[in-house]
Design a protein around this motif. Structure first.
Motif, PDB file in Angstrom:
ATOM      1  N   ASP A 193       0.820  -1.216   0.000  1.00 31.50           N
ATOM      2  CA  ASP A 193       0.000   0.000   0.000  1.00 31.50           C
ATOM      3  C   ASP A 193       0.853   1.264   0.000  1.00 31.50           C
ATOM      4  N   VAL A 194       2.145   1.150  -0.309  1.00 33.13           N
ATOM      5  CA  VAL A 194       3.007   2.326  -0.480  1.00 33.13           C
ATOM      6  C   VAL A 194       3.682   2.217  -1.849  1.00 33.13           C
ATOM      7  N   ASP A 195       4.272   3.353  -2.306  1.00 35.13           N
ATOM      8  CA  ASP A 195       4.743   3.410  -3.687  1.00 35.13           C
ATOM      9  C   ASP A 195       6.024   2.623  -3.957  1.00 35.13           C
ATOM     10  N   GLY A 196       6.676   2.144  -2.928  1.00 36.11           N
ATOM     11  CA  GLY A 196       7.921   1.414  -3.146  1.00 36.11           C
ATOM     12  C   GLY A 196       8.763   1.488  -1.889  1.00 36.11           C
ATOM     13  N   ILE A 197      10.050   1.235  -2.057  1.00 37.10           N
ATOM     14  CA  ILE A 197      10.955   1.292  -0.910  1.00 37.10           C
ATOM     15  C   ILE A 197      11.391   2.743  -0.734  1.00 37.10           C
ATOM     16  N   LYS A 198      11.223   3.238   0.453  1.00 34.78           N
ATOM     17  CA  LYS A 198      11.509   4.658   0.701  1.00 34.78           C
ATOM     18  C   LYS A 198      12.760   4.818   1.559  1.00 34.78           C
ATOM     19  N   THR A 199      13.246   6.039   1.590  1.00 43.46           N
ATOM     20  CA  THR A 199      14.442   6.324   2.389  1.00 43.46           C
ATOM     21  C   THR A 199      14.152   6.245   3.884  1.00 43.46           C
ATOM     22  N   ALA A 200      12.881   6.265   4.254  1.00 43.97           N
ATOM     23  CA  ALA A 200      12.480   6.125   5.667  1.00 43.97           C
ATOM     24  C   ALA A 200      10.980   5.864   5.688  1.00 43.97           C
ATOM     25  N   ASP A 201      10.488   5.467   6.822  1.00 47.28           N
ATOM     26  CA  ASP A 201       9.048   5.313   6.986  1.00 47.28           C
ATOM     27  C   ASP A 201       8.421   6.713   6.944  1.00 47.28           C
ATOM     28  N   LYS A 240      20.264 -14.398  -4.181  1.00 42.31           N
ATOM     29  CA  LYS A 240      20.923 -15.686  -4.444  1.00 42.31           C
ATOM     30  C   LYS A 240      20.658 -16.172  -5.869  1.00 42.31           C
ATOM     31  N   PHE A 241      19.454 -15.926  -6.370  1.00 41.75           N
ATOM     32  CA  PHE A 241      19.092 -16.437  -7.694  1.00 41.75           C
ATOM     33  C   PHE A 241      19.127 -15.351  -8.777  1.00 41.75           C
ATOM     34  N   GLY A 242      19.585 -14.141  -8.406  1.00 39.82           N
ATOM     35  CA  GLY A 242      19.733 -13.066  -9.396  1.00 39.82           C
ATOM     36  C   GLY A 242      18.415 -12.666 -10.041  1.00 39.82           C
ATOM     37  N   MET A 243      17.356 -12.706  -9.267  1.00 36.64           N
ATOM     38  CA  MET A 243      16.016 -12.487  -9.822  1.00 36.64           C
ATOM     39  C   MET A 243      15.565 -11.045  -9.533  1.00 36.64           C
ATOM     40  N   THR A 244      14.940 -10.417 -10.506  1.00 36.38           N
ATOM     41  CA  THR A 244      14.473  -9.045 -10.317  1.00 36.38           C
ATOM     42  C   THR A 244      13.220  -9.014  -9.449  1.00 36.38           C
ATOM     43  N   LEU A 245      13.260  -8.141  -8.469  1.00 34.14           N
ATOM     44  CA  LEU A 245      12.104  -7.928  -7.584  1.00 34.14           C
ATOM     45  C   LEU A 245      11.587  -6.513  -7.820  1.00 34.14           C
ATOM     46  N   TRP A 246      10.304  -6.354  -7.741  1.00 37.68           N
ATOM     47  CA  TRP A 246       9.712  -5.023  -7.761  1.00 37.68           C
ATOM     48  C   TRP A 246       8.887  -4.846  -6.500  1.00 37.68           C
ATOM     49  N   VAL A 247       8.850  -3.635  -5.982  1.00 38.22           N
ATOM     50  CA  VAL A 247       7.906  -3.295  -4.920  1.00 38.22           C
ATOM     51  C   VAL A 247       7.023  -2.187  -5.461  1.00 38.22           C
ATOM     52  N   LYS A 248       5.723  -2.444  -5.543  1.00 40.64           N
ATOM     53  CA  LYS A 248       4.802  -1.480  -6.163  1.00 40.64           C
ATOM     54  C   LYS A 248       3.559  -1.301  -5.305  1.00 40.64           C
ATOM     55  N   ASN A 249       2.850  -0.232  -5.611  1.00 40.18           N
ATOM     56  CA  ASN A 249       1.613   0.079  -4.907  1.00 40.18           C
ATOM     57  C   ASN A 249       0.428  -0.491  -5.686  1.00 40.18           C
ATOM     58  N   THR A 250      -0.368  -1.323  -5.021  1.00 43.29           N
ATOM     59  CA  THR A 250      -1.554  -1.895  -5.672  1.00 43.29           C
ATOM     60  C   THR A 250      -2.499  -0.792  -6.139  1.00 43.29           C
ATOM     61  N   PHE A 251      -2.504   0.305  -5.398  1.00 46.33           N
ATOM     62  CA  PHE A 251      -3.556   1.312  -5.595  1.00 46.33           C
ATOM     63  C   PHE A 251      -3.101   2.555  -6.356  1.00 46.33           C
ATOM     64  N   SER A 252      -1.890   2.522  -6.908  1.00 48.35           N
ATOM     65  CA  SER A 252      -1.457   3.682  -7.695  1.00 48.35           C
ATOM     66  C   SER A 252      -0.660   3.197  -8.892  1.00 48.35           C
ATOM     67  N   ASP A 253      -0.406   4.103  -9.835  1.00 46.23           N
ATOM     68  CA  ASP A 253       0.363   3.738 -11.024  1.00 46.23           C
ATOM     69  C   ASP A 253       1.824   4.188 -10.894  1.00 46.23           C
ATOM     70  N   ASP A 254       2.233   4.498  -9.679  1.00 40.08           N
ATOM     71  CA  ASP A 254       3.636   4.854  -9.456  1.00 40.08           C
ATOM     72  C   ASP A 254       4.510   3.694  -9.952  1.00 40.08           C
ATOM     73  N   PRO A 255       5.658   4.017 -10.596  1.00 39.82           N
ATOM     74  CA  PRO A 255       6.485   2.925 -11.140  1.00 39.82           C
ATOM     75  C   PRO A 255       7.091   2.006 -10.076  1.00 39.82           C
ATOM     76  N   GLY A 256       7.158   2.438  -8.819  1.00 41.10           N
ATOM     77  CA  GLY A 256       7.661   1.568  -7.758  1.00 41.10           C
ATOM     78  C   GLY A 256       9.173   1.506  -7.696  1.00 41.10           C
ATOM     79  N   THR A 257       9.669   0.508  -6.970  1.00 41.53           N
ATOM     80  CA  THR A 257      11.117   0.329  -6.779  1.00 41.53           C
ATOM     81  C   THR A 257      11.544  -0.991  -7.397  1.00 41.53           C
ATOM     82  N   GLU A 258      12.616  -0.939  -8.181  1.00 41.70           N
ATOM     83  CA  GLU A 258      13.164  -2.162  -8.766  1.00 41.70           C
ATOM     84  C   GLU A 258      14.373  -2.595  -7.933  1.00 41.70           C
ATOM     85  N   VAL A 259      14.375  -3.840  -7.510  1.00 40.12           N
ATOM     86  CA  VAL A 259      15.496  -4.371  -6.715  1.00 40.12           C
ATOM     87  C   VAL A 259      16.313  -5.271  -7.628  1.00 40.12           C
TER      88      VAL A 259
END
Lengths: 451, 161
Positions: A193-201, A240-259
């Motif tokens: 429910d947030v736009d991605g990984i942030k620098t702080a809460d 460990k598996f070199g897999m791309t992770l995303w953290v995104k907001n279900t409720f917005s179209d913000d692009p989110g954070t790519e890990v």
């Protein structure tokens, strides 16, 4: 066709409208040409009828003094994800997309036997592969797996059935990452429910910004030190598996954070600040104990704490003392173990441990009986939390500890203890000052400029 | 495995048996960093917080990186690269300071060492029973760090094997 794992947290499935938005994300992934595999958490958060904490409460409220059996507790709390997965699968069906719900064990998640905090030891996703090949969308219960046990001795049969286990807090993220790895998924998207990984809460630091790209190492460190958007075990599996992770907001179209792997993004000077834990700090004054006896006393105390499964934080040993923090929910047990403890130090002398300012009946009685014992006072600092700055490159610079302590001093935040590594620096501060401490560190390390 | 979904072929490569997904519980590795010196500052005047910041500033201004900083009653302790000892000594001239060359940092690595119940206490207990004098200890989420005399480091490592 590539597989994409989409995980929806509690708030993303909390209401009918939220579930519809989440389901639309699944449909959208399918329309983009992906074969979606969905992982769901229990519906809602504390206070909601089917949330994990609510289910825990149903057992605990029977008699708060009797701890539920961990096996029974796992059976209980796993119900939340089962409900959620079945509802989500049916919702997709009503939207014209055939879906099938799977318990963790049915999805092939095998764990060790540690109820309540199990670790994934194997993933056999054949049932999911079969469902995908039949055009179904698998909806997997996060947070749970099964323990099958060791192979039986020759000539003996394996015990029937498998034991349901849960993976601990944040376990649904771990489920999603493990399934992504086992299925060779193109990516795993953690919807929250947030736009991605942030620098702080942002509840503590209003000018926190969303990071557009982070390395696995950065996010794992952030998560270990209290950032709650992504569980560190999920980040470690992805790494460990070199897999791309995303953290995104279900409720917005913000692009989110790519890990991503460090080869694609080396990270930044400073990544963020985080706070973790409700802690009590215990500081044992060994000034009256001679050098050789200090190690005896310390190992005796530690042995007791280890045998009773106490988690320790920010340990400190010096010539005259020994300190550590325990979780607040474990403090009463720690106090009961230590207050009035009598430790033989060799050559006939005894130490009597006394916790806090006011001796318990036991400590007072022991003191009366053992008037020759060396009194070892343990000072308490209650209601603490660990506030951290994370940043691999920043930590290499001389003056980082000075900068952090100066920022906290200027903000009039007392620091009780510190801890540091090559990628983070932590300070134990009063819980009441935690938000102010985070704001001070966020400002000092110019994190509003991070992206 | 090869399949089709809504008429589109796709292939899935699942991982083989024995693939490790998560780091096993418990101690995974013990490493040693030699060539450090421990610095213990004592006798700080009140207010201690301001005095600590001032002294750390004196060290930082000379370009010395410190590790493993711990607050102790009336002072603080940390380790530095042994090559920086003289610089630190000059920076802290006039301060009550104890410098010990020839130290090592023994790092005990274990996933989630703080949260795994009893693991950190158990590791520190083993170190305390080793007979090696522990001058300093600290922890992060994935390790316990212990400072001892360089010549004792191997003996300390052995208690975890």
């Amino acid at each position: 066709m590539k597989i994409r794992v989409l995980k929806f947290g509690g708030t993303s499935v909390a209401t009918a409208e939220a579930r519809r938005q989440a389901a639309q994300r699944v449909v959208s992934a399918r329309e983009q040409g992906y074969a979606p595999v969905v992982v769901v958490s229990a519906i809602g958060r504390r206070g909601d009828p089917y949330a994990t904490d609510t289910l825990i409460g149903l057992l605990r409220e029977i008699d708060p003094d009797v701890a539920p059996d961990p096996r029974e507790m796992d059976l209980m709390i796993a119900c939340g994800e089962i409900l959620s997965s079945v509802i989500f699968a049916h919702l997709l069906k009503t939207m014209g997309h055939a879906a099938q719900a799977f318990r963790g064990g049915q999805a092939g998640i095998r764990t060790d036997g540690a109820y309540g905090n199990a670790r994934i030891v194997e993933v056999k996703p054949q049932s999911l592969v079969k469902a995908l090949s039949e055009g179904l969308i698998p909806i997997v219960c996060g947070f749970q797996g099964v323990y099958i046990g060791p192979d039986p001795e020759p000539g003996k049969e394996r015990a029937p059935g498998a034991e349901l286990t849960t993976l601990g807090r944040g376990g649904s993220d771990t489920t999603a990452a493990a399934l992504g790895a086992a299925l060779g998924a193109e990516s795993v998207v953690i919807y929250t429910d947030v736009d991605g990984i942030k620098t702080a809460d942002p509840r503590a630091v209003p000018d926190a910004v969303t990071l557009r790209q982070v390395s696995y190492e950065e996010v794992a460190e952030l998560a270990h030190l209290g950032a709650s958007v992504l569980h560190p075990r999920a980040a470690e599996i992805a790494m460990k598996f070199g897999m791309t992770l995303w953290v995104k907001n279900t409720f917005s179209d913000d692009p989110g954070t790519e890990v991503v792997p460090a080869e694609r993004f080396a990270g930044r000077k400073t990544t963020g600040v985080a706070a973790m834990g409700k802690l009590t700090y215990l500081s044992m004054n060994l000034g009256e104990v001679d050098g050789a006896s200090r190690a005896i006393l310390r190992s005796h105390v530690l042995s007791l704490l280890a045998r009773h499964g106490m988690s320790l934080y920010v340990t400190q040993i010096s010539a005259h003392g020994f300190g550590f923090a325990v979780r607040r929910d474990q403090f009463a047990r720690a106090e009961a173990l230590l207050d009035g403890l009598v430790v033989p130090l060799g050559s006939g002398s005894l130490a009597l441990v006394h916790v806090g300012r006011h001796p318990s009946d036991r400590a007072a009685t022991q003191a009366g009986l053992l008037d020759q014992a060396i009194l070892v006072p343990v000072d308490l600092t209650e209601s603490c939390t660990l506030v951290s700055v994370i940043g691999r490159e920043t930590m290499r610079h001389p003056g980082i500890m000075r900068a952090a302590l100066a920022a906290l001093e200027e903000a009039q935040v007392p620091v009780y203890q510190t801890s540091d590594s090559e990628s983070s620096l932590s300070a134990l501060v009063p819980e009441a000052d935690a938000d102010r401490a985070m704001r001070a560190l966020h400002s000092r390390f110019a994190l509003t400029e991070a992206q | 495995m090869v399949g089709s979904q809504r008429g589109v072929n796709f292939s899935i490569s699942t991982l083989g048996p024995g693939t490790l997904f998560e780091r096993p519980r418990g101690i995974s590795e013990v490493t040693i960093t030699q060539g450090v010196a421990s610095v213990t500052i004592s006798g700080l005047e009140a207010p201690e917080a301001a005095a600590r910041v001032r002294l750390l500033g004196l060290v930082a201004d000379r370009g010395v990186n410190i590790d493993f900083c711990k607050l102790i009653p009336g002072g603080l302790a940390f380790v530095v690269d042994e090559a920086a000892v003289e610089t630190v000594e000059q920076a802290l001239a006039g301060t009550e300071v104890t410098l010990r060359r020839g130290r090592a940092v023994v790092m005990v690595h274990a996933a989630n060492i703080r949260e795994e119940e009893g693991l950190l206490a158990s590791a520190l207990e083993r170190a305390s029973r080793s007979g090696v004098e522990l001058e300093h200890a600290g922890d992060m989420h994935d390790r316990l760090l212990l400072v001892c005399a360089a010549e004792e480091a191997e003996r300390l490592r052995e208690v975890f094997s």
